[in-house]
Scaffold this active site. Sequence first.
Site, mmCIF file in Angstrom:
data_model
loop_
_atom_site.group_PDB
_atom_site.id
_atom_site.type_symbol
_atom_site.label_atom_id
_atom_site.label_comp_id
_atom_site.label_asym_id
_atom_site.label_seq_id
_atom_site.Cartn_x
_atom_site.Cartn_y
_atom_site.Cartn_z
ATOM 1 N N GLY A 13 0.817 -1.211 0.000
ATOM 2 C CA GLY A 13 0.000 0.000 0.000
ATOM 3 C C GLY A 13 0.845 1.253 0.000
ATOM 4 O O GLY A 13 0.474 2.271 0.590
ATOM 5 N N ASN A 87 0.440 -3.077 5.100
ATOM 6 C CA ASN A 87 -0.296 -1.823 5.212
ATOM 7 C C ASN A 87 -1.455 -1.720 4.227
ATOM 8 O O ASN A 87 -2.424 -1.017 4.493
ATOM 9 C CB ASN A 87 0.666 -0.647 4.983
ATOM 10 N N SER A 139 -6.367 -1.241 13.078
ATOM 11 C CA SER A 139 -7.231 -0.059 13.118
ATOM 12 C C SER A 139 -7.950 -0.011 14.455
ATOM 13 O O SER A 139 -8.240 -1.053 15.056
ATOM 14 C CB SER A 139 -8.268 -0.107 11.988
ATOM 15 N N TYR A 152 -14.676 -4.581 7.596
ATOM 16 C CA TYR A 152 -13.377 -3.972 7.905
ATOM 17 C C TYR A 152 -12.963 -4.263 9.347
ATOM 18 O O TYR A 152 -11.820 -4.624 9.630
ATOM 19 C CB TYR A 152 -13.484 -2.463 7.679
ATOM 20 N N ALA A 154 -13.919 -6.766 11.209
ATOM 21 C CA ALA A 154 -13.594 -8.189 11.347
ATOM 22 C C ALA A 154 -12.188 -8.468 10.825
ATOM 23 O O ALA A 154 -11.423 -9.222 11.443
ATOM 24 C CB ALA A 154 -14.612 -9.026 10.587
ATOM 25 N N ALA A 155 -11.844 -7.872 9.684
ATOM 26 C CA ALA A 155 -10.516 -8.102 9.102
ATOM 27 C C ALA A 155 -9.424 -7.558 10.010
ATOM 28 O O ALA A 155 -8.398 -8.225 10.244
ATOM 29 C CB ALA A 155 -10.435 -7.459 7.723
ATOM 30 N N LYS A 156 -9.622 -6.367 10.533
ATOM 31 C CA LYS A 156 -8.586 -5.752 11.367
ATOM 32 C C LYS A 156 -8.479 -6.455 12.723
ATOM 33 O O LYS A 156 -7.375 -6.604 13.264
ATOM 34 C CB LYS A 156 -8.878 -4.263 11.548
ATOM 35 N N ILE A 185 -6.855 9.314 10.885
ATOM 36 C CA ILE A 185 -5.625 9.890 10.352
ATOM 37 C C ILE A 185 -5.958 10.823 9.191
ATOM 38 O O ILE A 185 -6.803 10.497 8.346
ATOM 39 C CB ILE A 185 -4.665 8.787 9.859
#
Length: 245
Positions: A13, A87, A139, A152, A154-156, A185
Amino acid sequence: MFRLDGKTALVTGASGAIGGAVARAFHALGAVVVLTDMRPEGMEALAAELGERVHVCVADLRDAGAADKLVADAEAAGGPLFILVNNAGITRDNLALRMKDEEWQIVIDVNLTAPFKLTRAALKGMLRRRAGRIISIASIVGHTGNPGQANYGAAKAGLGGMTKAVAKEVASRGITANLVAPGFIATPMTDALTDEQKAKLSENIPLGRLGLPADVAAAVTFFASDEAGWITGTTIHVNGGMAML
């Protein structure tokens, strides 16, 4: 302190704000930096900015076999990997009741499955060399949840469990695995918000401002350093105090 001279780092990323900040920080400390993303344009501009000790590898992490090929290409270009920074990430926000299967799956694929595959690929060489740093960008959403981001979050959150398991598996070989969990951010995405919206966000942050990509990069740099060699399986929360975990 915090030198990375001669160490090769792969940053996924890299065309994004956080990935670019990490690459700049690593490069300033002497690392050889391999940039990767789906789009070459942003990476080429960053590579031109940094100059020597930078390599560009274009990869779509959704493709089968992309992780193994990327690690091989990165090591061919920059030398044996000492640092992997997971990332790269995407969002496909929707309320859980309305979330389509494909919105769920692509976020899991890019934000969780790809980091696992890259970690697995990078570990092969790291284990032989008995040295390495795996750093994944999690996150605040993976810890607190956020409406519209079940996929999102769940993934993090999954990155946390994966990182702790890996940390225990490879610690005896001198390899660490850690997480950096940013809050809100300031990126091109948040630049689209109105001043009123930004002010409202900042009201919920005890330190009174949005974070900067450099704030995240500082935590990543610490984990990559020799000084963090006795820290593994842990998370640095970079969120201005929004969630004191």
